[in-house]
Design a protein around this motif. Structure first.
Motif, PDB file in Angstrom:
ATOM      1  N   GLU A 205      17.355   3.397  29.578  1.00  0.00           N
ATOM      2  CA  GLU A 205      17.015   4.039  30.854  1.00  0.00           C
ATOM      3  C   GLU A 205      17.124   5.551  30.755  1.00  0.00           C
ATOM      4  O   GLU A 205      16.234   6.291  31.173  1.00  0.00           O
ATOM      5  CB  GLU A 205      17.940   3.509  31.974  1.00  0.00           C
ATOM      6  CG  GLU A 205      17.692   2.049  32.346  1.00  0.00           C
ATOM      7  CD  GLU A 205      16.208   1.717  32.458  1.00  0.00           C
ATOM      8  OE1 GLU A 205      15.506   2.431  33.202  1.00  0.00           O
ATOM      9  OE2 GLU A 205      15.748   0.760  31.777  1.00  0.00           O
ATOM     10  N   LYS A 206      18.241   6.020  30.152  1.00  0.00           N
ATOM     11  CA  LYS A 206      18.429   7.475  30.025  1.00  0.00           C
ATOM     12  C   LYS A 206      17.383   8.063  29.084  1.00  0.00           C
ATOM     13  O   LYS A 206      16.925   9.189  29.275  1.00  0.00           O
ATOM     14  CB  LYS A 206      19.837   7.773  29.508  1.00  0.00           C
ATOM     15  CG  LYS A 206      20.909   7.588  30.564  1.00  0.00           C
ATOM     16  CD  LYS A 206      22.274   7.967  30.043  1.00  0.00           C
ATOM     17  CE  LYS A 206      23.355   7.511  31.020  1.00  0.00           C
ATOM     18  NZ  LYS A 206      24.612   7.179  30.370  1.00  0.00           N
TER      19      LYS A 206
ATOM     20  N   LYS B   4      14.292   6.997  28.682  1.00  0.00           N
ATOM     21  CA  LYS B   4      13.010   7.090  29.399  1.00  0.00           C
ATOM     22  C   LYS B   4      12.937   8.368  30.227  1.00  0.00           C
ATOM     23  O   LYS B   4      11.880   8.994  30.340  1.00  0.00           O
ATOM     24  CB  LYS B   4      12.825   5.872  30.316  1.00  0.00           C
ATOM     25  CG  LYS B   4      12.366   4.626  29.556  1.00  0.00           C
ATOM     26  CD  LYS B   4      12.239   3.449  30.509  1.00  0.00           C
ATOM     27  CE  LYS B   4      12.214   2.131  29.744  1.00  0.00           C
ATOM     28  NZ  LYS B   4      12.611   0.984  30.574  1.00  0.00           N
ATOM     29  N   GLU B   5      14.085   8.767  30.803  1.00  0.00           N
ATOM     30  CA  GLU B   5      14.101   9.968  31.661  1.00  0.00           C
ATOM     31  C   GLU B   5      13.768  11.242  30.897  1.00  0.00           C
ATOM     32  O   GLU B   5      13.190  12.169  31.442  1.00  0.00           O
ATOM     33  CB  GLU B   5      15.487  10.137  32.301  1.00  0.00           C
ATOM     34  CG  GLU B   5      15.718   9.205  33.465  1.00  0.00           C
ATOM     35  CD  GLU B   5      17.193   9.164  33.857  1.00  0.00           C
ATOM     36  OE1 GLU B   5      17.912  10.165  33.614  1.00  0.00           O
ATOM     37  OE2 GLU B   5      17.613   8.112  34.387  1.00  0.00           O
ATOM     38  N   VAL B   6      14.160  11.295  29.608  1.00  0.00           N
ATOM     39  CA  VAL B   6      13.931  12.555  28.867  1.00  0.00           C
ATOM     40  C   VAL B   6      12.680  12.514  27.990  1.00  0.00           C
ATOM     41  O   VAL B   6      12.300  13.518  27.402  1.00  0.00           O
ATOM     42  CB  VAL B   6      15.158  12.923  27.987  1.00  0.00           C
ATOM     43  CG1 VAL B   6      16.337  13.311  28.848  1.00  0.00           C
ATOM     44  CG2 VAL B   6      15.521  11.804  27.026  1.00  0.00           C
TER      45      VAL B   6
ATOM     46  N   ILE C  34       9.526  13.114  27.791  1.00  0.00           N
ATOM     47  CA  ILE C  34       8.402  13.774  28.453  1.00  0.00           C
ATOM     48  C   ILE C  34       7.306  14.078  27.414  1.00  0.00           C
ATOM     49  O   ILE C  34       7.559  14.000  26.213  1.00  0.00           O
ATOM     50  CB  ILE C  34       8.869  15.062  29.177  1.00  0.00           C
ATOM     51  CG1 ILE C  34       9.739  15.901  28.218  1.00  0.00           C
ATOM     52  CG2 ILE C  34       9.654  14.707  30.428  1.00  0.00           C
ATOM     53  CD1 ILE C  34      10.189  17.211  28.773  1.00  0.00           C
TER      54      ILE C  34
ATOM     55  N   ASN D  87       5.181   7.285  23.472  1.00  0.00           N
ATOM     56  CA  ASN D  87       5.094   8.633  24.050  1.00  0.00           C
ATOM     57  C   ASN D  87       4.346   9.584  23.107  1.00  0.00           C
ATOM     58  O   ASN D  87       4.229  10.770  23.379  1.00  0.00           O
ATOM     59  CB  ASN D  87       6.520   9.152  24.302  1.00  0.00           C
ATOM     60  CG  ASN D  87       6.555  10.397  25.151  1.00  0.00           C
ATOM     61  OD1 ASN D  87       5.970  10.424  26.234  1.00  0.00           O
ATOM     62  ND2 ASN D  87       7.215  11.445  24.663  1.00  0.00           N
TER      63      ASN D  87
END
Ligand SMILES: *Cc1c(COP(=O)(O)O)cnc(C)c1O
Length: 476
Positions: free
Chosen positions: A192-193, A195-197, A199, A230
């Motif tokens: 989860e963490k 996925k947040e970073v 970009i 990504n």
């Protein structure tokens, strides 16, 4: 006598002809000549010999003491490796010699590149880099050049906070920005963490597997998928390869670029900062970016190819630290596939044996199983202002080299222990007893003893802050 000397000098090649003292003296400019007496003391040979032998005994060395230094893999270094590295046929080679006259050296580098590819599941290797950190830097330059070649602007690299300090340093050095990722208590990654970073600007993620707390990244397949979806690459910090060699391969886990610390996983004593070697391995789509020259085999001859237009260039003079490469080559060939696998199995077994002996008494944040190393956090037990540093200093009094302390940074009062595969149960048992005695008995009953330690070493407790701020670098 004159006749004999004339005869001898006529046999000498010009380069070795002997000049007499008077001739040499006349060639030295006056201002460079000594004006005063040399002032050497008269020393008996025995006294001199004893002086240097005694000095050498003040060193800690793997040949005299156990080095439980976590993250550094201070393993057994077969003496045969040192002997082979000293062979004149290797040492007397000049790097500017024609390649035809050093085919053997090129073959060794070439063969080791191939063996490393097989061991870690990569397609090409470059052995030029001088250390793990240097390998990270080279690997990140490859990543930068790759994205430039496909015209994508990606400026950021994700790195977990449990990583070795060289990771963020290399990222900055290579011109990227650091995206820190907070890891879980056992150093693992939360999807989860992540996925947040993740970009679009992320070029790559650097990961150490097993991580610096000695835990295998259980979500590695999912992490690899997320990162690649990504459009980013995955970098493997291979300093902990000693735990997984012959069992799993970073290339199969989805890593695109990696470095190996030959001086950690494939022998070579590296205490005191060198020499090292940090080969980098890449998947085939990145092969053309590796440093030049590439060693190629053409019609059974090895040649150096400098003509690689996409290469990141040269990372180090000539072939890198050849003696370290040579020792790794001997180590790999001597152990073979089965032997290398056994190295990892035994390293993991030794670490788990020690961990099992500690875990009921001293807090282990990453749980009760580990790979090749583990981290103790004795914070809850230590009182009276006693700290991990004092425990480490006290270990010196018992004749041990202290383990790595205060690393990884995410563990309070960390003590990081790596026994390696080459230590006996007897050695491990004695060390376990001493650590338990220091932390569970001495620290509580006689804290001052720890604060004063070490007392049995040639120099006692140093003022480390002052030593760093005001170093005295002059003798007398
Ligand atoms: C040792 C180490 C490095 C750096 O390697 P050097 O050869 O010391 O430059 C990087 N990452 C980890 C996890 C390490 O243990």
């Amino acid at each position: 006598m004159e006749k004999l000397l004339n005869e001898l000098s006529s046999q000498c090649k010009p380069a070795y002809s002997v000049k007499c003292d008077v001739e040499i003296n006349a060639e030295i400019p006056e201002n460079l000549k000594r004006k005063s007496n040399l002032g050497l003391p008269n020393v008996a040979e025995n006294d001199l010999l004893r002086h240097f032998t005694n000095l050498s005994r003040r060193n800690y060395a793997l040949s005299t003491v156990f080095y439980p230094l976590g993250s550094c893999t201070m393993k057994y270094n077969p003496l045969i490796n040192e002997r082979i590295a000293k062979i004149d046929a290797f040492n007397d080679i000049h790097p500017y010699q024609p390649v035809e006259s050093m085919q053997g050296v090129l073959e060794i580098v070439y063969e080791l590149e191939k063996d490393l590819c097989e061991i870690v599941g990569m397609d090409s290797f470059s052995l030029q880099q001088a250390a793990g950190a240097h390998g990270e830097f080279a690997g990140l330059l490859v990543i930068a050049k790759y994205f430039k070649s496909i015209k994508q602007k990606r400026t950021k690299i994700i790195v977990p906070d449990s990583a070795h300090g060289t990771n963020p340093a290399s990222i900055t050095f290579a011109g990227f920005e650091i995206v820190p990722l907070k890891s879980e208590a056992d150093g693992s990654i939360s999807l989860e963490k992540l996925k947040e970073v993740l970009i679009p600007e992320v070029a790559a993620m650097m990961l150490t597997v097993p991580n610096t707390l000695g835990v295998f990244e259980k979500n590695i397949t999912e992490i690899s998928k997320l990162v690649h979806d990504n459009g980013s690459l995955l970098y493997y910090d291979g300093a902990n390869l000693n735990a997984v060699m012959g069992i799993v391969r970073p290339g199969d886990m989805g890593f695109d670029v990696m470095h190996i610390n030959l001086h950690k996983t494939f022998s070579t004593p590296h205490g005191g900062g060198g020499p090292g070697s940090g080969p980098i391995g890449v998947k085939s789509f990145l092969g053309s970016f590796l440093p030049v020259p590439r060693i190629e085999k053409r019609k059974n001859k090895y040649v150096l190819n400098y003509r690689k237009s996409k290469s990141i260039g040269k990372m180090k003079a000539f072939f890198g630290n050849f003696s370290v490469i040579l020792k790794a080559y001997v180590y790999v060939k001597a152990l073979g596939g089965k032997g290398l696998k056994n190295v990892s199995k035994q390293a993991v077994l030794n670490a788990n044996y020690m961990l099992a002996k500690f875990k009921d008494k001293i807090n282990v944040p990453a749980g009760s199983r580990c790979m090749h190393e583990f981290v103790l956090s004795p914070k809850a037990i230590l009182e009276n202002d006693v700290r991990t540093l004092d425990v480490a200093k006290r270990l010196l009094d018992y004749g041990y080299y202290a383990p790595t302390v205060y690393f990884p940074l995410i563990v309070d009062e960390a003590i990081m222990i790596e026994p390696t595969e080459t230590e006996s149960k007897d050695t491990l048992d004695k060390f376990i007893d001493v650590v338990n005695k220091i932390i569970l008995e001495e620290a509580i009953e006689d804290p001052q003893k720890l604060k004063n330690a070490p007392v049995n070493t040639p120099v006692t407790r140093l003022n480390e802050v002052e030593a760093a701020r005001k170093p005295i670098l002059k003798w007398q």
